[in-house]
Scaffold this motif. Structure first.
Motif, PDB file in Angstrom:
ATOM      1  N   GLY A   1       0.779  -1.233   0.000  1.00 59.48           N
ATOM      2  CA  GLY A   1       0.000   0.000   0.000  1.00 59.48           C
ATOM      3  C   GLY A   1       0.810   1.283   0.000  1.00 59.48           C
ATOM      4  N   VAL A   2       2.129   1.190  -0.024  1.00 60.82           N
ATOM      5  CA  VAL A   2       2.989   2.372   0.053  1.00 60.82           C
ATOM      6  C   VAL A   2       3.104   3.048  -1.312  1.00 60.82           C
ATOM      7  N   THR A   3       3.054   4.373  -1.304  1.00 61.25           N
ATOM      8  CA  THR A   3       3.376   5.195  -2.467  1.00 61.25           C
ATOM      9  C   THR A   3       4.514   6.121  -2.075  1.00 61.25           C
ATOM     10  N   LEU A   4       5.563   6.110  -2.891  1.00 68.23           N
ATOM     11  CA  LEU A   4       6.675   7.037  -2.702  1.00 68.23           C
ATOM     12  C   LEU A   4       6.639   8.029  -3.850  1.00 68.23           C
ATOM     13  N   GLY A   5       6.741   9.309  -3.536  1.00 71.59           N
ATOM     14  CA  GLY A   5       6.729  10.347  -4.560  1.00 71.59           C
ATOM     15  C   GLY A   5       8.007  10.352  -5.379  1.00 71.59           C
ATOM     16  N   ASN A   6       8.152  11.352  -6.216  1.00 70.96           N
ATOM     17  CA  ASN A   6       9.347  11.519  -7.036  1.00 70.96           C
ATOM     18  C   ASN A   6      10.513  11.989  -6.177  1.00 70.96           C
ATOM     19  N   ASN A   7      11.717  11.586  -6.579  1.00 70.03           N
ATOM     20  CA  ASN A   7      12.959  12.065  -5.949  1.00 70.03           C
ATOM     21  C   ASN A   7      13.066  11.685  -4.482  1.00 70.03           C
ATOM     22  N   VAL A   8      12.613  10.484  -4.154  1.00 66.04           N
ATOM     23  CA  VAL A   8      12.700  10.002  -2.770  1.00 66.04           C
ATOM     24  C   VAL A   8      13.916   9.087  -2.640  1.00 66.04           C
ATOM     25  N   VAL A   9      14.684   9.288  -1.586  1.00 65.63           N
ATOM     26  CA  VAL A   9      15.799   8.418  -1.246  1.00 65.63           C
ATOM     27  C   VAL A   9      15.399   7.675   0.025  1.00 65.63           C
ATOM     28  N   VAL A  10      15.494   6.352  -0.031  1.00 64.13           N
ATOM     29  CA  VAL A  10      15.160   5.498   1.113  1.00 64.13           C
ATOM     30  C   VAL A  10      16.471   4.969   1.680  1.00 64.13           C
ATOM     31  N   GLY A  11      16.742   5.258   2.936  1.00 67.08           N
ATOM     32  CA  GLY A  11      17.982   4.823   3.569  1.00 67.08           C
ATOM     33  C   GLY A  11      18.069   3.315   3.706  1.00 67.08           C
ATOM     34  N   SER A  12      19.308   2.829   3.750  1.00 69.51           N
ATOM     35  CA  SER A  12      19.547   1.393   3.910  1.00 69.51           C
ATOM     36  C   SER A  12      18.859   0.863   5.162  1.00 69.51           C
ATOM     37  N   GLY A  13      18.245  -0.285   5.024  1.00 74.40           N
ATOM     38  CA  GLY A  13      17.596  -0.942   6.148  1.00 74.40           C
ATOM     39  C   GLY A  13      16.267  -0.348   6.568  1.00 74.40           C
ATOM     40  N   ALA A  14      15.782   0.654   5.858  1.00 80.11           N
ATOM     41  CA  ALA A  14      14.504   1.281   6.222  1.00 80.11           C
ATOM     42  C   ALA A  14      13.354   0.298   6.040  1.00 80.11           C
ATOM     43  N   VAL A  15      12.356   0.438   6.883  1.00 73.78           N
ATOM     44  CA  VAL A  15      11.109  -0.307   6.749  1.00 73.78           C
ATOM     45  C   VAL A  15      10.031   0.735   6.490  1.00 73.78           C
ATOM     46  N   VAL A  16       9.567   0.778   5.238  1.00 73.07           N
ATOM     47  CA  VAL A  16       8.628   1.813   4.817  1.00 73.07           C
ATOM     48  C   VAL A  16       7.212   1.267   4.969  1.00 73.07           C
ATOM     49  N   THR A  17       6.492   1.796   5.962  1.00 73.13           N
ATOM     50  CA  THR A  17       5.164   1.300   6.303  1.00 73.13           C
ATOM     51  C   THR A  17       4.044   2.240   5.893  1.00 73.13           C
ATOM     52  N   LYS A  18       4.419   3.447   5.428  1.00 67.69           N
ATOM     53  CA  LYS A  18       3.404   4.422   5.010  1.00 67.69           C
ATOM     54  C   LYS A  18       3.933   5.182   3.802  1.00 67.69           C
ATOM     55  N   SER A  19       3.070   5.940   3.169  1.00 61.01           N
ATOM     56  CA  SER A  19       3.426   6.690   1.971  1.00 61.01           C
ATOM     57  C   SER A  19       4.130   7.997   2.307  1.00 61.01           C
ATOM     58  N   PHE A  20       4.969   8.462   1.352  1.00 59.91           N
ATOM     59  CA  PHE A  20       5.701   9.713   1.499  1.00 59.91           C
ATOM     60  C   PHE A  20       5.610  10.517   0.207  1.00 59.91           C
ATOM     61  N   ALA A  21       5.645  11.836   0.350  1.00 61.21           N
ATOM     62  CA  ALA A  21       5.548  12.758  -0.783  1.00 61.21           C
ATOM     63  C   ALA A  21       6.885  12.867  -1.517  1.00 61.21           C
ATOM     64  N   ASP A  22       6.979  13.812  -2.450  1.00 59.63           N
ATOM     65  CA  ASP A  22       8.171  14.047  -3.264  1.00 59.63           C
ATOM     66  C   ASP A  22       9.307  14.661  -2.457  1.00 59.63           C
ATOM     67  N   ASN A  23      10.535  14.479  -3.015  1.00 61.42           N
ATOM     68  CA  ASN A  23      11.725  15.225  -2.578  1.00 61.42           C
ATOM     69  C   ASN A  23      12.083  15.039  -1.113  1.00 61.42           C
ATOM     70  N   LEU A  24      12.214  13.778  -0.719  1.00 60.31           N
ATOM     71  CA  LEU A  24      12.522  13.466   0.675  1.00 60.31           C
ATOM     72  C   LEU A  24      13.612  12.412   0.779  1.00 60.31           C
ATOM     73  N   VAL A  25      14.331  12.450   1.892  1.00 59.77           N
ATOM     74  CA  VAL A  25      15.162  11.332   2.331  1.00 59.77           C
ATOM     75  C   VAL A  25      14.444  10.745   3.532  1.00 59.77           C
ATOM     76  N   ILE A  26      14.182   9.443   3.470  1.00 59.58           N
ATOM     77  CA  ILE A  26      13.516   8.764   4.581  1.00 59.58           C
ATOM     78  C   ILE A  26      14.395   7.606   5.046  1.00 59.58           C
ATOM     79  N   ALA A  27      14.314   7.271   6.320  1.00 58.83           N
ATOM     80  CA  ALA A  27      15.108   6.178   6.864  1.00 58.83           C
ATOM     81  C   ALA A  27      14.510   5.755   8.189  1.00 58.83           C
ATOM     82  N   GLY A  28      14.947   4.583   8.651  1.00 64.30           N
ATOM     83  CA  GLY A  28      14.558   4.097   9.970  1.00 64.30           C
ATOM     84  C   GLY A  28      13.499   3.010   9.912  1.00 64.30           C
ATOM     85  N   ASN A  29      13.126   2.562  11.120  1.00 63.06           N
ATOM     86  CA  ASN A  29      12.120   1.511  11.263  1.00 63.06           C
ATOM     87  C   ASN A  29      11.195   1.900  12.419  1.00 63.06           C
ATOM     88  N   PRO A  30       9.974   2.370  12.063  1.00 61.31           N
ATOM     89  CA  PRO A  30       9.473   2.606  10.714  1.00 61.31           C
ATOM     90  C   PRO A  30      10.130   3.853  10.098  1.00 61.31           C
TER      91      PRO A  30
END
Length: 183
Positions: free
Chosen positions: A147-176
């Protein structure tokens, strides 16, 4: 509705349906052939991916081993690269944009099971689509959940657990996963 129609619609479905089993077997054969094909035969690898996926750009490269459930529910854009040991469980649609890079051991999962133990024991499951925008980079060992949607230009950090959607132009990381930086 067929079990496949239910699966794609996000409704509960029986994964032991004979048609679904046959579809998964076909995808497993194509993945097995892809994973066994020599690096000297890149054209053969690309042909196998075009047979496996619903759609893909001309510039696509995936390192073995690659695994998926159905394949025909996966669409990837131009300039797609997936490193070693990528798993995409595509019981629902998986759509990945242009210029996306996936590091080693990334899992993209659409299938989900009931939380209630008695319902889960019936074997019934459901699936929710995953959409990844253009120009995304998913770090090693990351997991993208149903069910996750990631916007444009998103960087997901190593080992991240993506449990929800994120908008454009972000760096996301962690658990969750959470927002680390706006780009």
């Amino acid at each position: 509705m067929t079990e496949y129609d239910k699966m794609i619609a996000g409704e509960s479905y029986n994964p032991l349906d004979k048609t679904l089993i046959k579809m998964r077997f076909h995808a497993q054969i194509l993945c097995e052939d892809f994973n066994a094909t020599s690096i000297r035969k890149l054209g053969t690898r690309k042909k196998l991916l075009k047979q496996l996926f619903a759609a893909c750009g001309n510039n696509i490269y995936i390192e073995p081993s690659f695994k998926c459930d159905y394949g025909q529910n996966i669409s990837v854009g131009e300039n797609f690269y997936a490193n070693y040991h990528c798993v995409i469980l595509d019981a629902a649609k998986v759509t990945i944009g242009d210029n996306c890079f996936i590091a080693p051991q990334v899992g993209i999962y659409t299938a989900t099971h009931p939380i209630d133990a008695e319902q889960r024991a019936t074997g019934i499951e459901s699936a929710r689509p995953v959409t990844i925008g253009n120009n995304c980079w998913i770090g090693g060992g990351a997991v993208i959940n149903p069910g996750v949607t990631l916007g444009n230009n998103v960087v997901v950090g190593s080992g991240a657990v993506v449990t929800k959607s994120f908008a454009d132009n972000l760096v996301i990381a962690g658990n969750p996963a959470k927002i680390i930086k706006h780009l």
